[in-house]
Write an enzyme that holds these catalytic residues in place. Sequence first.
Site, PDB file in Angstrom:
ATOM      1  N   GLY A 111       0.792  -1.226   0.000  1.00  0.00           N
ATOM      2  CA  GLY A 111       0.000   0.000   0.000  1.00  0.00           C
ATOM      3  C   GLY A 111       0.823   1.274   0.000  1.00  0.00           C
ATOM      4  N   GLY A 113       2.818   2.331  -2.465  1.00  0.00           N
ATOM      5  CA  GLY A 113       2.910   2.963  -3.783  1.00  0.00           C
ATOM      6  C   GLY A 113       3.910   2.339  -4.744  1.00  0.00           C
ATOM      7  N   LYS A 114       4.326   1.100  -4.497  1.00  0.00           N
ATOM      8  CA  LYS A 114       5.264   0.425  -5.396  1.00  0.00           C
ATOM      9  C   LYS A 114       4.678   0.282  -6.795  1.00  0.00           C
ATOM     10  CE  LYS A 114       5.422  -3.269  -2.855  1.00  0.00           C
ATOM     11  NZ  LYS A 114       4.586  -2.775  -1.760  1.00  0.00           N
ATOM     12  N   SER A 115       3.469  -0.320  -6.859  1.00  0.00           N
ATOM     13  CA  SER A 115       2.867  -0.576  -8.172  1.00  0.00           C
ATOM     14  C   SER A 115       2.488   0.724  -8.869  1.00  0.00           C
ATOM     15  CB  SER A 115       1.637  -1.474  -8.029  1.00  0.00           C
ATOM     16  OG  SER A 115       2.000  -2.694  -7.420  1.00  0.00           O
ATOM     17  N   TYR A 116       2.114   1.714  -8.080  1.00  0.00           N
ATOM     18  CA  TYR A 116       1.778   3.021  -8.673  1.00  0.00           C
ATOM     19  C   TYR A 116       2.982   3.568  -9.436  1.00  0.00           C
ATOM     20  CZ  TYR A 116      -0.070   7.757  -9.160  1.00  0.00           C
ATOM     21  OH  TYR A 116      -0.526   8.942  -9.675  1.00  0.00           O
ATOM     22  N   ASP A 257       8.657  -5.609  -9.198  1.00  0.00           N
ATOM     23  CA  ASP A 257       7.722  -5.050  -8.222  1.00  0.00           C
ATOM     24  C   ASP A 257       7.730  -6.024  -7.040  1.00  0.00           C
ATOM     25  OD1 ASP A 257       5.647  -3.804  -6.882  1.00  0.00           O
ATOM     26  OD2 ASP A 257       4.284  -3.781  -8.611  1.00  0.00           O
ATOM     27  N   GLY A 260       5.180  -6.832  -0.504  1.00  0.00           N
ATOM     28  CA  GLY A 260       5.216  -5.910   0.633  1.00  0.00           C
ATOM     29  C   GLY A 260       6.303  -6.271   1.629  1.00  0.00           C
TER      30      GLY A 260
HETATM   31  P1  ADP Z   1       1.716  -1.164  -3.367  1.00  0.00           P
HETATM   32  O1  ADP Z   1       1.957  -1.637  -4.762  1.00  0.00           O
HETATM   33  O2  ADP Z   1       2.986  -0.696  -2.699  1.00  0.00           O
HETATM   34  O3  ADP Z   1       0.981  -2.145  -2.530  1.00  0.00           O
HETATM   35  P2  ADP Z   1       0.002   0.778  -4.651  1.00  0.00           P
HETATM   36  O4  ADP Z   1       0.951   1.262  -5.672  1.00  0.00           O
HETATM   37  O5  ADP Z   1      -1.055  -0.140  -5.122  1.00  0.00           O
HETATM   38  O6  ADP Z   1       0.787   0.146  -3.419  1.00  0.00           O
HETATM   39  O7  ADP Z   1      -0.619   2.077  -3.966  1.00  0.00           O
HETATM   40  C1  ADP Z   1      -1.642   2.034  -2.998  1.00  0.00           C
HETATM   41  C2  ADP Z   1      -2.638   3.150  -3.272  1.00  0.00           C
HETATM   42  O8  ADP Z   1      -2.033   4.431  -3.144  1.00  0.00           O
HETATM   43  C3  ADP Z   1      -3.231   3.088  -4.664  1.00  0.00           C
HETATM   44  O9  ADP Z   1      -4.607   3.378  -4.590  1.00  0.00           O
HETATM   45  C4  ADP Z   1      -2.514   4.163  -5.421  1.00  0.00           C
HETATM   46  O10 ADP Z   1      -3.310   4.711  -6.432  1.00  0.00           O
HETATM   47  C5  ADP Z   1      -2.199   5.188  -4.340  1.00  0.00           C
HETATM   48  N1  ADP Z   1      -0.916   5.850  -4.643  1.00  0.00           N
HETATM   49  C6  ADP Z   1       0.300   5.304  -4.483  1.00  0.00           C
HETATM   50  N2  ADP Z   1       1.271   6.159  -4.853  1.00  0.00           N
HETATM   51  C7  ADP Z   1       0.649   7.279  -5.262  1.00  0.00           C
HETATM   52  C8  ADP Z   1       1.110   8.533  -5.776  1.00  0.00           C
HETATM   53  N3  ADP Z   1       2.412   8.783  -5.928  1.00  0.00           N
HETATM   54  N4  ADP Z   1       0.182   9.467  -6.083  1.00  0.00           N
HETATM   55  C9  ADP Z   1      -1.126   9.208  -5.940  1.00  0.00           C
HETATM   56  N5  ADP Z   1      -1.637   8.049  -5.463  1.00  0.00           N
HETATM   57  C10 ADP Z   1      -0.765   7.085  -5.126  1.00  0.00           C
HETATM   58 MG    MG Z   2       1.499  -3.492  -5.587  1.00  0.00          MG
END
Ligand code: ADP
Ligand code: MG
Length: 369
Positions: A111, A113-116, A257, A260
Amino acid sequence: DKDTGVKVAVRCRPFNQREKDRGAKLIIDMNGAMTTIQNPETPNEEPKKFTFDFSYWSHDGYTEKDDGYLEANPGSKYSSQRRVFDDLGQGVLDNAFKGFNCSLFAYGQTGSGKSYSMVGYGNNKGIVPITCDELFKAIEAGDKATKYEVTFSMLEIYNEQVRDLLSKDNPKGGLQVRQNPKLGLFYVVGLKKVAVGSYAEIDKRTQEGTANRTVASTNMNATSSRAHTVVTITFDQISKNEAGEETKKSSVINLVDLAGSERADSTGATGDRLKEGANINKSLSALGNVISALADLSSGGKKKVMVPYRDSVLTKLLQNALGGNSKTVMIAALSPADINYDETLSTLRYADRAKKIKNKAVVNENPLD
Ligand code: ADP
Ligand code: MG
């Protein structure tokens, strides 16, 4: 052929709904390349300071456009997806054209923001799709006398087992990981590697692979994968040199990617989920040990350091990306919230260690035989 340090970036996302609902407080700040974190239990103490190649503030200071794209407000320090691509993805692309191996990996708790950053969501495309898109644009604009060949593969490491995400029938127990006796590098036996001729094809394969991922829910984030996802793109350029001989420049691009980084107990996992957590931590702690060993080697203090690549599937497959022939970028994703202080601090420390790694990247160029 000179030593190149691993490039490290950190990025801080906006508050999520859960953090907002809990009235979370902001404990991260960024100024230029510096990131600071405040221990919420000792608000009168100085915040801890870290410096990285890039500190990306994506917490606030943006506007959502009609198409959903998050754009920086004029004068704000918000880092958009495009900005992150320009700094990190463009370098990967340039290095691939020069014939260097490249690796990009994302680290952080579920959560964060890795995948983002890597893949993105909707119109906020991440580094990977933009890089692939730009790769084919550059090929089209490139030298017509050069033959370009691109392949794509996608796998996940789940419970220390490798699954081919482009294959419908993976063997029970996963695909085997073997070491190439000549090169010493580890590879996945029988992994599907498909030729791709356009960005659209890569996009289609990525969707196919994503749909095949093992998705298990934890309390932390119901849709998040508990597996490591590795996309590998090979890029070959075949051309004639001045003497009229055919030569091939090759680049392997690894895009990782990671699962967690949180400890299993902090997500409330039990039973099978706990076992998965333990295995994920096995791969991630092996990664941490490899990073520490390489950091020790690079700092020159200890001459004989054993780098424990063999301790996990992840570190076997990332051997070149970490201590070998590769230009490597790590992006560490940070939660802005006080409730995640311990995990975020540990991510910052992890990223800080990765900074010290020096790789030896060389251009892969050989005559065709
Ligand atoms: P992870 O892959 O680390 O589990 P995600 O990339 O899925 O996490 O991010 C979790 C949430 O936070 C998603 O809903 C994503 O859209 C939001 N988010 C993450 N990074 C950003 C960012 N830089 N700007 C806006 N929203 C973000
Ligand atoms: Mg992810």
